[in-house]
Design a protein around this motif. Structure first.
Motif, mmCIF file in Angstrom:
data_model
loop_
_atom_site.group_PDB
_atom_site.id
_atom_site.type_symbol
_atom_site.label_atom_id
_atom_site.label_comp_id
_atom_site.label_asym_id
_atom_site.label_seq_id
_atom_site.Cartn_x
_atom_site.Cartn_y
_atom_site.Cartn_z
ATOM 1 N N GLY A 110 0.808 -1.207 0.000
ATOM 2 C CA GLY A 110 0.000 0.000 0.000
ATOM 3 C C GLY A 110 0.841 1.255 0.000
ATOM 4 N N THR A 111 1.923 1.260 0.779
ATOM 5 C CA THR A 111 2.809 2.420 0.826
ATOM 6 C C THR A 111 3.514 2.615 -0.504
ATOM 7 N N LYS A 112 3.946 1.513 -1.122
ATOM 8 C CA LYS A 112 4.566 1.603 -2.456
ATOM 9 C C LYS A 112 3.604 2.213 -3.458
ATOM 10 N N GLU A 113 2.348 1.745 -3.464
ATOM 11 C CA GLU A 113 1.359 2.266 -4.402
ATOM 12 C C GLU A 113 1.075 3.744 -4.114
ATOM 13 N N ALA A 114 0.931 4.096 -2.839
ATOM 14 C CA ALA A 114 0.637 5.481 -2.481
ATOM 15 C C ALA A 114 1.800 6.406 -2.831
ATOM 16 N N LEU A 115 3.029 5.963 -2.614
ATOM 17 C CA LEU A 115 4.196 6.776 -2.943
ATOM 18 C C LEU A 115 4.299 6.994 -4.449
ATOM 19 N N ALA A 116 4.069 5.938 -5.222
ATOM 20 C CA ALA A 116 4.109 6.088 -6.679
ATOM 21 C C ALA A 116 3.040 7.068 -7.148
ATOM 22 N N ALA A 117 1.833 6.969 -6.583
ATOM 23 C CA ALA A 117 0.755 7.884 -6.964
ATOM 24 C C ALA A 117 1.085 9.319 -6.550
ATOM 25 N N ALA A 118 1.704 9.474 -5.392
ATOM 26 C CA ALA A 118 2.070 10.809 -4.911
ATOM 27 C C ALA A 118 3.097 11.459 -5.835
ATOM 28 N N PRO A 141 14.127 -8.064 -9.706
ATOM 29 C CA PRO A 141 14.834 -7.869 -10.979
ATOM 30 C C PRO A 141 13.887 -7.693 -12.164
ATOM 31 N N LEU A 142 12.739 -8.383 -12.154
ATOM 32 C CA LEU A 142 11.763 -8.182 -13.222
ATOM 33 C C LEU A 142 11.265 -6.738 -13.215
ATOM 34 N N SER A 143 10.937 -6.214 -12.038
ATOM 35 C CA SER A 143 10.451 -4.840 -11.939
ATOM 36 C C SER A 143 11.519 -3.850 -12.389
ATOM 37 N N LEU A 144 12.764 -4.108 -12.047
ATOM 38 C CA LEU A 144 13.860 -3.259 -12.513
ATOM 39 C C LEU A 144 13.990 -3.323 -14.033
ATOM 40 N N ALA A 145 13.929 -4.527 -14.583
ATOM 41 C CA ALA A 145 14.085 -4.694 -16.027
ATOM 42 C C ALA A 145 12.970 -4.000 -16.794
ATOM 43 N N ARG A 146 11.820 -3.832 -16.182
ATOM 44 C CA ARG A 146 10.688 -3.161 -16.824
ATOM 45 C C ARG A 146 10.766 -1.639 -16.746
ATOM 46 N N MET A 147 11.741 -1.079 -16.045
ATOM 47 C CA MET A 147 11.806 0.363 -15.827
ATOM 48 C C MET A 147 12.249 1.093 -17.098
ATOM 49 N N PRO A 148 11.417 1.992 -17.628
ATOM 50 C CA PRO A 148 11.845 2.781 -18.787
ATOM 51 C C PRO A 148 13.072 3.623 -18.457
ATOM 52 N N ALA A 149 13.935 3.760 -19.418
ATOM 53 C CA ALA A 149 15.193 4.480 -19.188
ATOM 54 C C ALA A 149 14.970 5.947 -18.856
ATOM 55 N N ASP A 150 13.834 6.518 -19.291
ATOM 56 C CA ASP A 150 13.589 7.942 -19.071
ATOM 57 C C ASP A 150 12.723 8.209 -17.844
ATOM 58 N N SER A 151 12.583 7.243 -16.937
ATOM 59 C CA SER A 151 11.786 7.453 -15.719
ATOM 60 C C SER A 151 12.402 8.549 -14.861
ATOM 61 N N ASP A 152 11.550 9.384 -14.277
ATOM 62 C CA ASP A 152 12.018 10.410 -13.337
ATOM 63 C C ASP A 152 12.121 9.861 -11.920
ATOM 64 N N TYR A 153 11.183 8.988 -11.562
ATOM 65 C CA TYR A 153 11.167 8.350 -10.253
ATOM 66 C C TYR A 153 10.828 6.875 -10.433
ATOM 67 N N ALA A 154 11.263 6.069 -9.472
ATOM 68 C CA ALA A 154 10.896 4.655 -9.460
ATOM 69 C C ALA A 154 10.720 4.215 -8.014
ATOM 70 N N VAL A 155 9.735 3.356 -7.786
ATOM 71 C CA VAL A 155 9.421 2.866 -6.437
ATOM 72 C C VAL A 155 9.373 1.348 -6.480
ATOM 73 N N PHE A 156 10.184 0.714 -5.642
ATOM 74 C CA PHE A 156 10.289 -0.740 -5.640
ATOM 75 C C PHE A 156 9.996 -1.276 -4.247
ATOM 76 N N GLU A 312 -6.522 4.973 -4.827
ATOM 77 C CA GLU A 312 -7.423 3.917 -5.266
ATOM 78 C C GLU A 312 -7.464 2.802 -4.228
ATOM 79 N N GLN A 313 -8.624 2.170 -4.133
ATOM 80 C CA GLN A 313 -8.765 1.030 -3.235
ATOM 81 C C GLN A 313 -7.968 -0.148 -3.796
ATOM 82 N N LEU A 314 -7.272 -0.869 -2.938
ATOM 83 C CA LEU A 314 -6.445 -1.999 -3.361
ATOM 84 C C LEU A 314 -7.159 -3.302 -3.029
ATOM 85 N N ALA A 315 -7.390 -4.117 -4.050
ATOM 86 C CA ALA A 315 -8.045 -5.407 -3.836
ATOM 87 C C ALA A 315 -7.237 -6.238 -2.855
#
Length: 456
Positions: A110-118, A141-156, A312-315
């Motif tokens: 939940g904190t990861k999702e909220a931080l990304a939304a913030a 590593p999958l989440s890292l590999a999916r990170m676009p090179a031009d991202s300004d922020y990333a939350v893992f 957003e509500q998280l299932a």
């Protein structure tokens, strides 16, 4: 834009490309493959990913990482799991993003999702985050590999159930800000030293901090000083968050509303009044951690406060559903994804604030080891304090709580989620508030799905 070319994949993994291709996404589950994706044929205990290469290309894969030649565009490597790690490392190395890592016994997703939304609330800011609960030795590593090179922020998100796991993950993520949400007896059967051992394992996240990094630590935790000691050798700054006097980021005033909270918080150099669009004191704590991380990342606090109101509500993690019951509706609070004693108490506190008859459908908590019986029985006082009118207890492991509630509340103990579904169907009435919470393996998500089929 392509995420990875065959040439870049080969350079990152030390593999050999069979042909030129460009991929726009990455997945190791062939069922998740979409047009243009890279399929990583991972080894497994039951199935080998190479069995699904043809299916992945049938779904539109652009290329694959394999350890044996296939009749499709691919990069051939010695070990596909090691190649995925290497691809994640290469993605982090090429990124200019400011990176946050989140762990904790409770609230990390939940904190990861909220931080990304913030962070994403600011216009024209590109934010990447790990999806679902991809927080382990393959998910990170999958989440890292999916990170676009031009991202300004990333939350893992980073999780663990044994010591040493987060240390490996955080050295891949290399966060600028590392957040520990809370320490609680989740997976305690694997930690002979109890909560101190869990705190030490969570505190491994600080080992990967970048040289100018910030550690964000729960001020009100009994393990606070232990976490501070773990962070001190690695963090340029340590920021605490909580309700207690002395926290760097503190909720000075909290007003609980139906399904939300209004908070006045003090941060270094600023005071904010904002709404948390989720119910419960635990979400106030999560929001404070988010604001501490946003400030440490140098992002917009005002935009973050607006995002916290619109979460957003998280299932499975607090989503609130109005379901049709006869001629009326009942409220269902979906906490079916996971459970430990701390999160049980937090969500029972949320149930306590709801009007109407209160029904608690509680599934057994897993991985509590020798303390399991005592920790389950220990929830009896919280069930009673929440004013629960009917407790429906599900699964082996709940016997101690059923015994502890005898004579204190109306209670029924059933073997499985299917039996609980039938029992709840005959029990629920218009105006009820129903909390559904348990460890994922108990299967209470099926009960939620059954109720959702009659969403109002």
């Amino acid at each position: 834009m392509s995420l990875w070319t065959a040439t870049a994949i080969a350079a990152a993994t030390g593999g050999t490309a069979s042909a030129d291709f460009a991929a726009t996404g990455v997945a190791f589950d062939s069922r998740e493959i979409g047009p243009g994706d890279l399929f990583v044929a991972m080894p497994g205990t039951d199935f080998d990913g190479h069995q699904f290469v043809d299916g992945a290309f049938g779904r539109g894969a652009a290329g694959a990482i394999v350890s044996q030649p296939v009749s499709h565009p691919h990069v051939l490597v010695a070990d596909t799991a090691a190649a995925l790690n290497a691809l994640g490392v290469a993605s982090r190395e090429r990124s200019k993003a400011r990176v946050a890592g989140v762990t904790g016994s409770v609230g990390k997703t939940g904190t990861k999702e909220a931080l990304a939304a913030a962070l994403a609330r600011t216009p024209d800011v590109r934010v990447h985050r790990s999806v679902k609960s991809y927080n382990n030795h393959t998910g990170v590593p999958l989440s890292l590999a999916r990170m676009p090179a031009d991202s300004d922020y990333a939350v893992f998100e980073m999780g663990m159930n044994h010591a040493g796991e987060i240390a490996a993950l955080t050295r891949m993520v290399r966060p600028h800000v590392a957040v520990v949400t809370t320490i609680a007896p989740a997976h305690i059967e694997f930690f002979p030293t109890g909560l101190d051992g869990i705190a030490d394992a969570k505190g491994e996240i600080f080992e990967g901090l970048e040289p100018d990094g910030t550690a964000v630590i729960p001020f009100d935790s009994p393990q606070r000083d232990r976490l501070i000691a773990a962070a001190t050798p690695h963090a340029a700054r340590i920021v605490t968050f909580g309700l207690g006097d002395g926290a760097d980021v503190r909720a000075r005033d909290v007003i609980a509303n139906a399904g939300s909270s209004t908070v006045t918080a003090t941060l270094p150099g600023v005071e904010l009044c904002f709404t948390v669009g989720q119910a419960g004191a635990h979400w106030v704590s999560n929001a404070l951690a988010v604001l501490a991380a946003v400030q440490a990342l140098g992002a917009d606090l005002g935009a973050a406060a607006l995002a916290l109101a619109d979460m957003e509500q998280l299932a499975g993690r607090g989503a609130r559903l109005d379901v049709r019951v006869g001629s009326g509706t009942a409220l269902v609070i979906d906490e079916s994804y996971n459970a430990n004693p701390a999160s049980m108490r937090a969500t029972l506190d949320v149930l306590a604030s709801e009007p109407g008859r209160k029904i608690a459908v509680l599934g057994a908590m897993r991985e509590l080891g020798a303390e399991s019986d005592a920790l389950h029985a220990g929830l009896a006082g919280d069930v009673v304090a929440a004013g629960v009118d009917y407790a429906l207890l599900v699964g082996s492991g709940m016997e101690p709580l059923a015994s502890a509630l005898e004579g204190k509340a109306e209670v029924r103990h059933v073997a499985d989620a299917a039996t609980a579904d039938a029992a709840l169907a005959s029990l629920i009435a218009p105006g009820d508030a129903v909390l559904i919470k348990g460890s994922n393996s108990v299967g209470l998500s099926a009960l939620v799905a059954s109720l959702k089929s009659r969403t109002a």
